[in-house]
Enzyme design. Structure first.
Site, short mmCIF file in Angstrom:
data_model
loop_
_atom_site.label_atom_id
_atom_site.label_comp_id
_atom_site.label_asym_id
_atom_site.label_seq_id
_atom_site.Cartn_x
_atom_site.Cartn_y
_atom_site.Cartn_z
N ARG A 193 41.70 35.88 34.39
CA ARG A 193 40.32 36.37 34.21
C ARG A 193 39.54 35.25 33.54
O ARG A 193 39.89 34.86 32.41
CB ARG A 193 40.30 37.64 33.36
CG ARG A 193 38.93 38.01 32.85
CD ARG A 193 38.85 39.40 32.30
NE ARG A 193 38.90 40.38 33.37
CZ ARG A 193 38.58 41.67 33.22
NH1 ARG A 193 38.17 42.13 32.05
NH2 ARG A 193 38.66 42.50 34.24
N HIS A 215 35.20 40.10 41.70
CA HIS A 215 36.22 40.93 41.03
C HIS A 215 37.02 41.66 42.11
O HIS A 215 36.98 42.88 42.22
CB HIS A 215 35.51 41.92 40.09
CG HIS A 215 36.42 42.58 39.09
ND1 HIS A 215 37.76 42.27 38.96
CD2 HIS A 215 36.17 43.53 38.15
CE1 HIS A 215 38.28 43.00 38.00
NE2 HIS A 215 37.35 43.78 37.49
N GLN A 267 39.36 44.78 41.41
CA GLN A 267 38.63 46.03 41.23
C GLN A 267 38.31 46.65 42.59
O GLN A 267 38.46 47.86 42.79
CB GLN A 267 37.31 45.75 40.46
CG GLN A 267 36.45 46.99 40.28
CD GLN A 267 37.12 47.99 39.36
OE1 GLN A 267 37.59 47.62 38.29
NE2 GLN A 267 37.17 49.25 39.77
N ASP A 321 27.28 49.38 37.81
CA ASP A 321 28.08 48.62 36.85
C ASP A 321 27.16 48.24 35.69
O ASP A 321 25.93 48.44 35.75
CB ASP A 321 28.66 47.37 37.54
CG ASP A 321 29.60 46.56 36.64
OD1 ASP A 321 30.07 47.10 35.61
OD2 ASP A 321 29.85 45.38 36.96
N CYS A 373 33.14 50.62 37.78
CA CYS A 373 34.40 49.91 37.53
C CYS A 373 34.89 50.08 36.10
O CYS A 373 36.06 49.86 35.82
CB CYS A 373 34.22 48.43 37.85
SG CYS A 373 32.97 47.63 36.84
N ARG A 433 43.65 51.04 40.11
CA ARG A 433 43.88 49.63 39.80
C ARG A 433 45.39 49.37 39.77
O ARG A 433 45.88 48.36 40.27
CB ARG A 433 43.28 49.27 38.42
CG ARG A 433 41.76 49.25 38.35
CD ARG A 433 41.14 48.13 39.16
NE ARG A 433 41.58 46.83 38.73
CZ ARG A 433 41.03 46.10 37.75
NH1 ARG A 433 40.00 46.58 37.10
NH2 ARG A 433 41.48 44.90 37.46
N1 CP Z 1 37.18 47.24 35.41
C1 CP Z 1 37.84 46.31 34.69
O1 CP Z 1 38.14 45.24 35.17
O2 CP Z 1 38.16 46.70 33.43
P1 CP Z 1 38.65 45.73 32.25
O3 CP Z 1 37.50 44.78 31.98
O4 CP Z 1 38.92 46.63 31.10
O5 CP Z 1 39.86 44.99 32.71
N1 NVA Z 2 30.48 43.07 35.81
C1 NVA Z 2 31.34 43.34 34.68
C2 NVA Z 2 32.62 43.94 35.13
C3 NVA Z 2 33.57 44.32 34.02
C4 NVA Z 2 34.87 44.86 34.53
C5 NVA Z 2 31.58 42.07 33.91
O1 NVA Z 2 31.78 41.01 34.53
O2 NVA Z 2 31.57 42.10 32.67
#
Ligand code: CP
Ligand code: NVA
Length: 312
Positions: free
Chosen positions: A105, A132, A135, A222, A262, A290
């Site tokens: 990440r 992502h 997701q 989101d 998400c 997930r």
């Molecule tokens: N939706 C998602 O990716 O959640 P986290 O940021 O908690 O991993």
């Molecule tokens: N768009 C959000 C998704 C979190 C899972 C972010 O990038 O923070």
């Protein structure tokens, strides 16, 4: 053949390959519910890199590896210091000598490209500034469970055209659903993805949230402030206010439409409590999926789809 491939974007897989991930996910979900053994990754190790916080991604990848008979290592960023203590390439070259896959990440998507180039094991995008995809495979699984099929489904996306929106948009033409996005000017999803989806009629951009949601089978939103955008919080909260998913907006969708997010959610901002906690909400199915979708992804990338023949 998916074994050995990276999963950095939805566009890394074609429609058939995505369906195969979803089919495997459903099989694993059923096997888990029935208490059947599913040690398809016995002896395998996943390395996890997190430059940003996480609940779902960290918990589901770790629990998923455990359930598959393997193991996940969370390489805490304060120790790893990727790109600071050691170059991204050297981290990739080291990790692939020890582990079977790497999930990362990251802030800057190019870090994933560099990790993938420097390591010989599959690299999985656990969220970047651009996309992502993990997701979205869970979301596709949820949509398929709730609507029977993805073909012909109308998904309305309301709010920030961010990483999640980009990956949904990439999936639409591959799996035959339509995504109608309502985003403020300057905050639309990626232009190339919009054009690609637009060319096949799978992606449409509108201004008004109610226009987007009209007759939708699913309404997705989101956060208005993604991780890394915290300095823009004040202006974003003001700008996105008209894009809140509330009872008035949901009322324009089909009566059996589902609400999707998400997570994490910011209640009272992009969604109201009555909608996210209401009967149309599918957000915890998305969160559960997930686990199943990523387990299927891991088995496909580490061993290939044939491994599913070993499931009871
Ligand atoms: N939706 C998602 O990716 O959640 P986290 O940021 O908690 O991993
Ligand atoms: N768009 C959000 C998704 C979190 C899972 C972010 O990038 O923070």
């Amino acid at each position: 053949m998916l074994a050995g491939r990276d999963f950095l974007n939805i566009s890394d897989l074609d429609g058939v390959e995505l369906e195969s991930i979803l089919d495997g996910a459903s099989q694993l979900k059923l096997a888990l519910k029935n208490g059947h053994p599913q040690y398809l990754l016995s002896g395998s190790t996943l390395a996890m890199i997190f430059e940003k916080p996480s609940l779902r991604t960290r918990a589901t990848f770790e629990a998923g590896m455990t359930q598959l008979g393997g193991h996940a290592i969370d390489l805490a960023q304060e120790h790893l210091q990727i790109g600071v203590r050691e170059t991204i390439e050297d981290v990739g070259r080291n990790l692939c000598r020890w582990v079977d896959a790497i999930m990362a990440r990251v802030f800057d998507h190019s870090m994933l490209d560099r990790l993938a180039e420097s390591s010989s094991v599959p690299v999985i995008n656990g969220l970047s500034d651009q996309s992502h995809p993990c997701q979205i495979i869970a979301d596709l699984m949820t949509l398929r469970e709730r609507k029977g099929s993805l073909a012909g489904v109308k998904l309305a996306y309301v709010g920030d055209g961010n990483n999640v929106a980009n990956s949904l948009l990439a999936a639409a033409p591959r799996l035959g659903f339509t995504m109608v996005c309502a985003c403020p000017g300057g905050y639309e999803p990626d232009g190339g993805l919009l054009t690609q989806a637009g060319n096949s009629g799978a992606g449409v951009l509108v201004e008004d949230p109610v226009d987007a949601v009209t007759d939708a089978d699913a309404v997705y939103t989101d956060t208005w402030v993604s991780m890394g955008q915290e300095t823009e919080t004040e202006e974003r909260l003001a700008l996105f206010r008209p894009y809140q998913v509330n009872a008035k907006v949901m009322a324009a969708a089909k009566p059996d439409a589902i609400f999707m997010h998400c997570l994490p959610a910011h209640r009272g901002q992009e969604v109201t409590d009555d909608i996210i906690d209401g009967p149309q909400s599918a957000v915890f199915d998305q969160a559960e999926n997930r686990l199943h979708a990523q387990k299927s992804l891991l088995v496909h990338l580490i061993r290939g789809g044939e491994a599913f023949n070993e499931l009871a």
